[in-house]
Design a protein around this motif. Structure first.
Motif, PDB file in Angstrom:
ATOM      1  N   GLN A 103      -6.480  -8.800   0.208  1.00 33.32           N
ATOM      2  CA  GLN A 103      -7.286  -7.612  -0.009  1.00 33.32           C
ATOM      3  C   GLN A 103      -6.808  -6.505   0.914  1.00 33.32           C
ATOM      4  N   ASN A 104      -6.695  -5.335   0.383  1.00 28.05           N
ATOM      5  CA  ASN A 104      -6.282  -4.191   1.187  1.00 28.05           C
ATOM      6  C   ASN A 104      -7.256  -3.995   2.347  1.00 28.05           C
ATOM      7  N   GLY A 105      -6.700  -3.724   3.506  1.00 24.84           N
ATOM      8  CA  GLY A 105      -7.551  -3.426   4.655  1.00 24.84           C
ATOM      9  C   GLY A 105      -8.183  -4.646   5.274  1.00 24.84           C
ATOM     10  N   GLU A 106      -7.769  -5.853   4.868  1.00 29.50           N
ATOM     11  CA  GLU A 106      -8.297  -7.061   5.505  1.00 29.50           C
ATOM     12  C   GLU A 106      -7.694  -7.235   6.890  1.00 29.50           C
ATOM     13  N   GLN A 107      -8.041  -8.329   7.517  1.00 27.05           N
ATOM     14  CA  GLN A 107      -7.544  -8.640   8.863  1.00 27.05           C
ATOM     15  C   GLN A 107      -6.079  -8.242   9.057  1.00 27.05           C
ATOM     16  N   GLN A 108      -5.806  -7.718  10.177  1.00 26.80           N
ATOM     17  CA  GLN A 108      -4.454  -7.242  10.442  1.00 26.80           C
ATOM     18  C   GLN A 108      -3.466  -8.356  10.763  1.00 26.80           C
ATOM     19  N   ILE A 167      -6.965   2.526   3.041  1.00 28.76           N
ATOM     20  CA  ILE A 167      -7.530   1.897   4.236  1.00 28.76           C
ATOM     21  C   ILE A 167      -6.550   1.010   4.962  1.00 28.76           C
ATOM     22  N   SER A 168      -5.307   0.919   4.488  1.00 26.06           N
ATOM     23  CA  SER A 168      -4.357   0.165   5.301  1.00 26.06           C
ATOM     24  C   SER A 168      -4.053   1.019   6.529  1.00 26.06           C
ATOM     25  N   PRO A 169      -3.762   0.382   7.656  1.00 21.54           N
ATOM     26  CA  PRO A 169      -3.660   1.118   8.906  1.00 21.54           C
ATOM     27  C   PRO A 169      -2.702   2.305   8.865  1.00 21.54           C
ATOM     28  N   GLU A 182      -2.546  -0.479  -4.856  1.00 23.08           N
ATOM     29  CA  GLU A 182      -3.634  -1.431  -4.737  1.00 23.08           C
ATOM     30  C   GLU A 182      -3.961  -1.842  -6.166  1.00 23.08           C
ATOM     31  N   GLN A 189     -12.218 -12.041  -8.492  1.00 21.38           N
ATOM     32  CA  GLN A 189     -12.452 -13.254  -7.696  1.00 21.38           C
ATOM     33  C   GLN A 189     -13.921 -13.499  -7.433  1.00 21.38           C
ATOM     34  N   GLY A 194     -11.281   1.801   7.189  1.00 23.19           N
ATOM     35  CA  GLY A 194     -10.855   0.410   7.048  1.00 23.19           C
ATOM     36  C   GLY A 194     -11.717  -0.489   7.902  1.00 23.19           C
ATOM     37  N   ARG A 195     -11.088  -1.469   8.474  1.00 24.69           N
ATOM     38  CA  ARG A 195     -11.838  -2.421   9.285  1.00 24.69           C
ATOM     39  C   ARG A 195     -11.576  -2.110  10.750  1.00 24.69           C
ATOM     40  N   GLN A 251      -2.249   4.312   6.637  1.00 25.75           N
ATOM     41  CA  GLN A 251      -2.815   5.467   5.931  1.00 25.75           C
ATOM     42  C   GLN A 251      -4.089   5.977   6.595  1.00 25.75           C
ATOM     43  N   ARG A 282     -16.262  -4.145  -3.057  1.00 24.89           N
ATOM     44  CA  ARG A 282     -17.004  -2.893  -3.108  1.00 24.89           C
ATOM     45  C   ARG A 282     -18.392  -3.050  -3.685  1.00 24.89           C
ATOM     46  N   TYR A 304      -7.151   4.937  -5.118  1.00 22.68           N
ATOM     47  CA  TYR A 304      -7.229   3.738  -4.291  1.00 22.68           C
ATOM     48  C   TYR A 304      -7.846   4.144  -2.959  1.00 22.68           C
ATOM     49  N   GLU A 338      -8.358  -7.237  -8.242  1.00 28.22           N
ATOM     50  CA  GLU A 338      -8.669  -5.849  -7.888  1.00 28.22           C
ATOM     51  C   GLU A 338      -8.706  -5.659  -6.379  1.00 28.22           C
ATOM     52  N   GLY A 339      -8.059  -4.603  -5.928  1.00 27.79           N
ATOM     53  CA  GLY A 339      -8.098  -4.276  -4.507  1.00 27.79           C
ATOM     54  C   GLY A 339      -7.042  -4.979  -3.676  1.00 27.79           C
ATOM     55  N   ARG A 393     -14.638   1.942   3.693  1.00 29.56           N
ATOM     56  CA  ARG A 393     -13.940   2.373   2.483  1.00 29.56           C
ATOM     57  C   ARG A 393     -14.519   3.690   2.005  1.00 29.56           C
ATOM     58  N   SER A 440       0.886  -1.155   0.000  1.00 27.98           N
ATOM     59  CA  SER A 440       0.000   0.000   0.000  1.00 27.98           C
ATOM     60  C   SER A 440       0.929   1.211   0.000  1.00 27.98           C
TER      61      SER A 440
END
Lengths: 885, 421
Positions: A273-278, B246-248, A235, A438, B135-136, B250, B7, B243, A311-312, B157, A232
């Protein structure tokens, strides 16, 4: 009718009497206390209840409903009303109730479950089954089911609210989208190059770090999300095939603690996927492949691979064969590394002990430097006996255990001196080819599976009719009329008329949505009376499996053989043979024995260290115990005194013992002791306490309701509960004695309290204890962090526990073993209780008078023949109560 | 894998379950559902997951003459537009679990204040309420709960929030198809249920009636959604990055965008109730070109070490800076009725985490802005001061300002009206 005849012999006790004449006492009761309002013609009487009757015709279903209601209003003192001119004397009222009770018990037919909505678990399983959609889950916004009569599958409690219906409606659309997706055209996108400089690789904390703008240094770790460098802000813009080029080199120095390596270092690439589980371990991520990076000194080379990217997604980099990592299942690599480190570098370990974990929130660098500082300044206690026997604990928090000390220290050391892997440049170019994403791919596959369509096949309207015929039959779990099929086909045809250019699949979308919000899908048991084969197949299957009937049951129902008691028995045994631990066992014990509650209880850290692994082991123990009771057809006394259980090492801190390994193992012990069974399972002790202290009343009430089958009425309103005395100066018993002296309280508490006292030897997590604990710090103040680091040290030994109790029948109990003996000599109590619980769970209703009569018979039969638990379940299935809606 | 939501899926899932907004040029028939004569029409609640260093959030002095604490300095230009309240909390559980209670007062998830207000004013806009995060959320935290105790999911998002507010025509056509389809299947199943009812006993009939009345209720809701769909979605020239940040690492960038979109949501009257959970994980931030020495979560457990507190405060200030920009945006915009957006929007800002270092949830950082209330003071209600009050007292005041006739919430029975009048 072989079937009816057979039933008659066993549990068909009720003879339908057309003229049961009211005794004189009842006639005069009604005349004296009721006729004032409840006599005469229809429109002039109160509540439409006319009590002018000479006899009761029990062959009429309405009679049971009517007279049950009369019993209930008299029993609850609702009627006659207090203001009635002539209020009955207590004795008169009691004799009335006794007569009604006896008549109802003798004559009332069983049955009366209302149409039963699928509960959350059943709904999920049914959708999975119907759509071949094994990973379906209801969204988190799906409301919880209410619990009635102790279970969440009781028809009267399964209310259908507008909130729930709109959830069903939304889910219907998302399922239709999943199994009948619209075609998604490929996106168009111009291929291009993306350059990622090392400083743009992002990590959360710790293990990987950008050294300068030119170099990103990887050390090995298992936790990709927090350890690896992630690309990141790059993406993947559109799903396609990309080239990934990485410029990398190895980094090793003469100063490093580790042996120099000649073998190339393995650099592996992953996507997520971006922003998935840490905190995903790499094993759960999509692997893209990797490179062997040469160890030739200072040589940086370009490595390239081609891969599908979706994607993503973002891309992560990991040094896969570094010295410090721990794969699940291969953890010993990391452990042996740590053991080595602690044994061979006593300076390090001595310094780590002195540092005592360092300051909270120390970073890796700070921790490393503090240790070096301590080693440099000397004076470490190298004679400390701890150094000889390094701990083998898998660490908890960041620096709480040696595992994490070592890891943090080693990572930093590797950053400074090697070995490590440097990434100098990353280039991603593409897409060379655009591919479906996917989601589109997985939906397409799901759709093929659901429709039985070969990939790429084009369907025509004749497919729709056949499909709907099968689908509706499966969805409604019973044969569907031709008219109904036509109705659904009409939806498809209309859609085609309006949208001639769309596919059959698109036209089926709406028909599928309708089917799964239809009452025929959401409810079972829409017909009252005796269950037909279809009704029976559903009732049996949801009882034993919380799922719709399988192919075998459906076949028997089709041929009308399921109601044949021989078939029904063998089908019941078949379904019990390989019990699905997820269903009957999980949901029945989860509610009857309360294991579902455990997730909401957090034991007080002043008592012990308690983690999820302990909770899970407790639940496993209970479920595996119950499973063996079924599969081995054990006699019911084994519920009380089994002589066996299932445990693993995580339960050592509950039961004592020295088991090793996290696999659950069957263990045996002598019968007659306190171990095992319903009065010894830690899960039950924990679910009947609150994590902090125990309350004899709670456990006593629980035992009465769930083991002795003699529930008490709830306390009158406005009675405060007795809180434990946290100072430890008085015991619960002393405070409860006063309470028992009040006669209105005593009638119930004489039953409740002795049972509760006997269980007091079990602490809030089910450990055996002889004394109450006294917490040396009070919990009313916020629990400070320091507190958690010293788990279990904030208690001292308080008053000795007096676990004796006097039962209302005069039996003296010294402790829980005596209670077990009492239950074993009075097995009728537990047997009747268990039959009732299973019958309620299986039929989805609170038992009426007729059901209670049958339930007593089943229990009696089980006692007389000393049959096993599996036999008992068979008897329940074959009973008139189960066979009647 | 089954939990992955892309999305598109998200869009569809959301589009059908939420009600829909209106434009300045449109007067919806639903508009006059009225919320009393109060000028406050909107509620925004913003919580910072890892909290703030309390001594750098709360001023030393009470009243008006306080010196703005370090973390709140970015709000210097808005001093007369907010009030600081110290000493408030729910007397609830400690630890991160306490977040459930932040807006609901209860750790088990009973209805939260935003949803109570949404039930009152939600019908006036396309979306009854929107829940936002970046993000999550950590530990899958939730802050908004419906009447049934259902935790509402959050949009994490920016692109999803953007598309929710400014739907494209193809999205709209899809929603139209879904709503129409729902309408027709509801009609059909109503018939099916009636046919069953005809043959049912009187007890069964009551059960079937449950179904029938639920269908009718949902049909009504559907009508409302359909009528909103007839009102065009607003247009905007706001552009998102290519993009989703949403990564932590950022998260601060994401926070900026989410505030922008929230201001747009209010300005276009797409919703009247917003909650925003500003998350925090272990990411290492770079602030003013300098990489911090430890992860954010590590900093929040600062162990009272000055250096750590300073860096923790740097992050806290970044949050407040973004919040101050948000206030500024609202101040310079008018709503569809010409009222200042800030004066007609009550904003609760703070955290459900009291002292992150010790996971102590007493004395929650709390600030109230806008709403046309009298502002500028620091109100102190410390425990044991003889003047102790609960956070629920503040919520009572907020709810009453919306014309709600509620006099107890989460154990609180006294409002804090004296602070704002």
């Amino acid at each position: 009718m072989r079937f009816l005849l057979w039933i008659n012999i066993t549990f068909f006790s009720c003879v339908l009497v057309a003229d049961d004449f009211l005794p004189q006492s009842a006639l005069s009761f009604f005349e004296n206390h009721c006729f004032e309002c409840h006599q005469g013609s229809e429109d002039s009487i109160e509540g439409n209840v006319n009590l002018e009757a000479k006899s009761i015709d029990w062959s009429k279903k309405e009679s049971t409903v009517f007279w049950t209601r009369i019993y209930e209003v008299i029993h609850s003192n609702e009627m006659p009303p207090k203001e009635a001119s002539s209020f009955p004397a207590t004795a008169e009222r009691l004799s009335m109730l006794t007569w009604l009770n006896k008549s109802l018990t003798n004559y009332a037919p069983p049955g009366g479950t209302l149409p039963r909505r699928l509960n959350r678990v059943e709904y999920e399983n049914t959708i999975r089954n119907l759509f071949n959609y094994s990973d379906f889950k209801v969204p988190p916004s799906f409301p919880e089911d209410d619990t009635t009569n102790g279970f969440d599958n009781i028809a009267s409690g399964l209310v259908l609210s507008p909130t729930l219906l709109s959830q069903y409606l939304d889910i219907a659309t998302s399922i239709a989208d999943e199994v009948l997706p619209e075609p998604v055209p490929l996106k168009s996108f111009d291929s291009r190059d993306f350059r990622i400089k090392p400083f743009q690789l992002k990590t959360n904390e710790g293990d990987g770090a950008a050294l300068t703008n030119d170099t990103y240094r990887l050390v090995s770790s298992r936790n990709m999300a927090s350890a690896a460098g992630w690309t990141s802000p790059f993406e993947v813009p559109v799903s396609g095939v990309y080239k990934i080029k990485v410029q990398a080199r190895t980094f090793q120095t003469d100063k490093m603690f580790y042996d120099k390596r000649i073998k190339p270092f393995r650099l592996e690439l992953y996507a997520r996927q971006n922003g998935e589980q840490q905190y995903e371990p790499f094993g759960e991520l999509r692997a893209l492949g990797g490179f062997n990076v040469t160890t030739k000194e200072g040589l940086s080379k370009n490595y390239q691979l081609e891969s599908k990217l979706f994607e993503g997604e973002v891309i992560g980099f990991r040094w896969a064969d570094g010295p410090v990592y721990s794969d699940p299942g291969k953890r010993d690599i990391s452990h042996s590394f740590i053991d080595d480190r602690l044994l061979n570098d006593s300076q390090f370990y001595a310094a780590a002990i002195k540092l005592d974990g360092g300051k909270r929130g120390s970073s890796q660098i700070e921790f490393y430097e503090s240790i070096r500082e301590l080693i440099k300044s000397g004076g470490l206690d190298l004679e400390n006996p701890k150094l000889k026997s390094p701990p083998k604990v898998y660490g908890g928090g960041l620096f709480n255990g040696p595992h994490n000390w070592c890891k943090a220290y080693a990572y930093e050391e590797m950053h400074r001196f090697g070995p490590a892997l440097d990434i100098l440049n990353i280039e991603i170019s593409g897409p060379d080819k655009i591919i479906p994403d996917q989601l589109t791919q997985s939906r397409l596959a799901r759709s093929d599976l659901f429709l039985g369509r070969s990939p790429g096949a084009i369907l025509d309207i004749s497919f729709a009719e056949n499909f709907l015929r099968d689908f509706l039959f499966k969805a409604f779990r019973k044969p569907v009329s031709e008219n109904k099929i036509k109705e659904y086909l009409g939806i498809v045809e209309k859609h085609r008329l309006d949208n001639p250019d769309k596919r059959i699949e698109d036209s089926l979308h709406l028909a599928v949505r309708r089917a799964i919000i239809s009452p025929h899908f959401l409810f079972r048991g829409l017909k009252s009376g005796f269950l037909d084969d279809w009704g029976l197949a559903s009732r049996l299957s949801y009882f034993l499996n919380s799922s719709p009937p399988d192919a075998k049951l459906i076949n028997f129902a089709k041929t009308g053989k399921l109601s044949d008691p021989i078939v029904l028995e063998s089908e019941t045994r078949r379904l019990l043979k390989k019990p699905q631990r997820n269903n009957l066992i999980k949901h029945f014990t989860g509610q009857w024995l309360g294991t579902r509650r455990l997730k909401d209880i957090m034991p007080d850290p002043r008592l012990l260290k308690f983690y999820n692994i302990h909770r899970e082991a407790m639940i496993d123990e209970t479920e595996m115990f119950f499973e063996e009771m079924i599969t081995e057809n054990h006699t019911l006394d084994k519920f009380i005194d089994p002589g066996f259980s299932y445990r693993n090492k995580n339960l050592n801190n509950i039961y004592g013992g020295n088991l090793s390994g996290t696999e659950m193992q069957r263990i045996t012990f002598d019968k007659g002791g306190r171990s095992g069974g319903l009065l010894g399972l830690a899960s039950i002790m924990m679910s009947t306490a609150n994590g902090v202290d125990t309350h004899p009343v709670h456990r006593g009430v629980w035992l009465l309701e769930n083991v002795l089958g003699s529930p008490t009425s709830p306390p009158p309103p406005g009675i405060p509960s007795i809180a434990p005395d946290t100072s430890g100066s008085t015991t619960m018993r002393e405070r409860m004695i006063a309470h028992q002296q009040d006669t209105s309280c005593a009638s119930c508490h004489k039953k409740i309290d002795p049972l509760g006292f006997v269980m007091e030897n079990y602490d809030p997590v089910g450990r055996w204890r002889e004394h109450y604990p006294v917490y040396t710090e009070t919990a009313s103040e916020p629990l400070k962090e320091e507190f958690y680091s010293q788990n279990g040290k904030q208690t001292r030994v308080g008053q000795k526990i007096d676990s004796s109790g006097l039962l209302p029948d005069g039996t003296v109990l010294k402790n829980v073993v005596d209670l077990k003996t009492y239950l074993l000599t009075n097995m009728n109590l537990f047997t009747e209780c268990l039959v009732e619980k299973l019958l309620v769970y299986g039929t989805g209703r609170s038992l009426n008078f007729g059901d209670k009569r049958i339930s007593m018979k089943i229990a009696k039969n089980s006692l007389n023949s000393n049959s096993g638990f599996q036999d008992l379940i068979v008897d329940i299935v074959l009973s008139e109560s189960f066979l009647t809606r | 894998m089954q939990n992955r939501v892309d999305r598109r899926q998200f869009l569809r899932g959301l589009g059908i379950s939420l009600a829909l907004p209106m434009l300045e040029s449109f007067q919806s028939p639903l508009m006059h559902a009225s919320s009393g004569s109060n000028s406050v029409k909107r509620l925004v609640a913003i919580g910072t997951y890892l909290g703030f260093h309390q001594t750098d959030f709360f001023p030393d002095k009470k009243g008006k003459g306080y010196k703005l604490p370090y973390v709140l300095e970015p709000l210097a230009g808005n001093r007369s537009e907010f009030s600081i309240l110290s000493g408030l909390d729910h007397r609830g559980r400690n630890g991160h679990e306490g977040w459930k209670a932040w807006l609901s007062g209860s750790a088990t998830g009973s209805i939260s204040i935003d949803q109570i207000v949404a039930n009152q004013v939600g019908d006036n806009a396309r979306y009854a309420s929107l829940q936002v995060t970046c993000g999550r959320p950590p530990n899958d935290a939730r802050i908004s709960f419906t009447r049934d105790g259902v935790a509402l999911p959050m949009i994490g998002r920016p692109s999803v929030l953007y598309n929710t507010l400014f739907r494209s025509d193809s999205d709209k056509a899809r929603i139209q198809y879904i709503l129409d389809g729902n309408g027709s299947v509801l009609d059909d199943v109503l018939e099916e249920a009636r046919a069953i009812k005809k043959k049912a006993s009187w007890q069964d009939k009551r059960k079937i009636n449950e179904y029938l009345s639920s269908v009718r209720d949902v049909e009504k809701k559907l009508q409302k959604q359909k009528s909103w769909l007839d009102i065009p979605f607003p247009k905007t020239d706001y552009t998102l990055p290519s993009y989703d940040p949403i990564s932590p690492d950022q998260a601060l960038h994401c926070e900026t965008i989410m505030y922008d979109l929230m201001a747009l949501a209010l300005k276009t009257d797409s919703t009247r109730v917003l909650t925003f959970l500003v998350p925090g994980w272990s990411q290492v931030f770079e602030i003013n070109g300098r990489r911090l020495s430890a992860g954010y979560h590590g900093l929040s457990h600062h162990g009272n070490e000055d250096k750590k507190i300073a860096e923790y405060n740097l992050v806290g200030r970044e949050h407040v800076k973004r919040f101050a920009n948000f206030l500024q945006k609202l101040k310079s915009s008018n709503d569809t009725e010409g009222l200042s957006l800030l004066d007609s929007t009550a904003i609760l800002y703070g955290s459900g985490m009291g002292d992150a270092n010790t996971h102590d949830n007493s004395n929650l950082p709390t600030l109230v802005a806008g709403g046309g209330f009298k502002h500028g003071n620091h109100w102190s209600h410390q425990r044991g001061s003889g003047n102790q009050r609960l956070l629920g007292d503040l919520y009572l005041t907020l709810m009453q300002k919306f014309g709600l006739n509620i006099d107890s919430f989460a154990g609180a029975k006294n409002n804090l009206n004296e602070c704002f009048s």
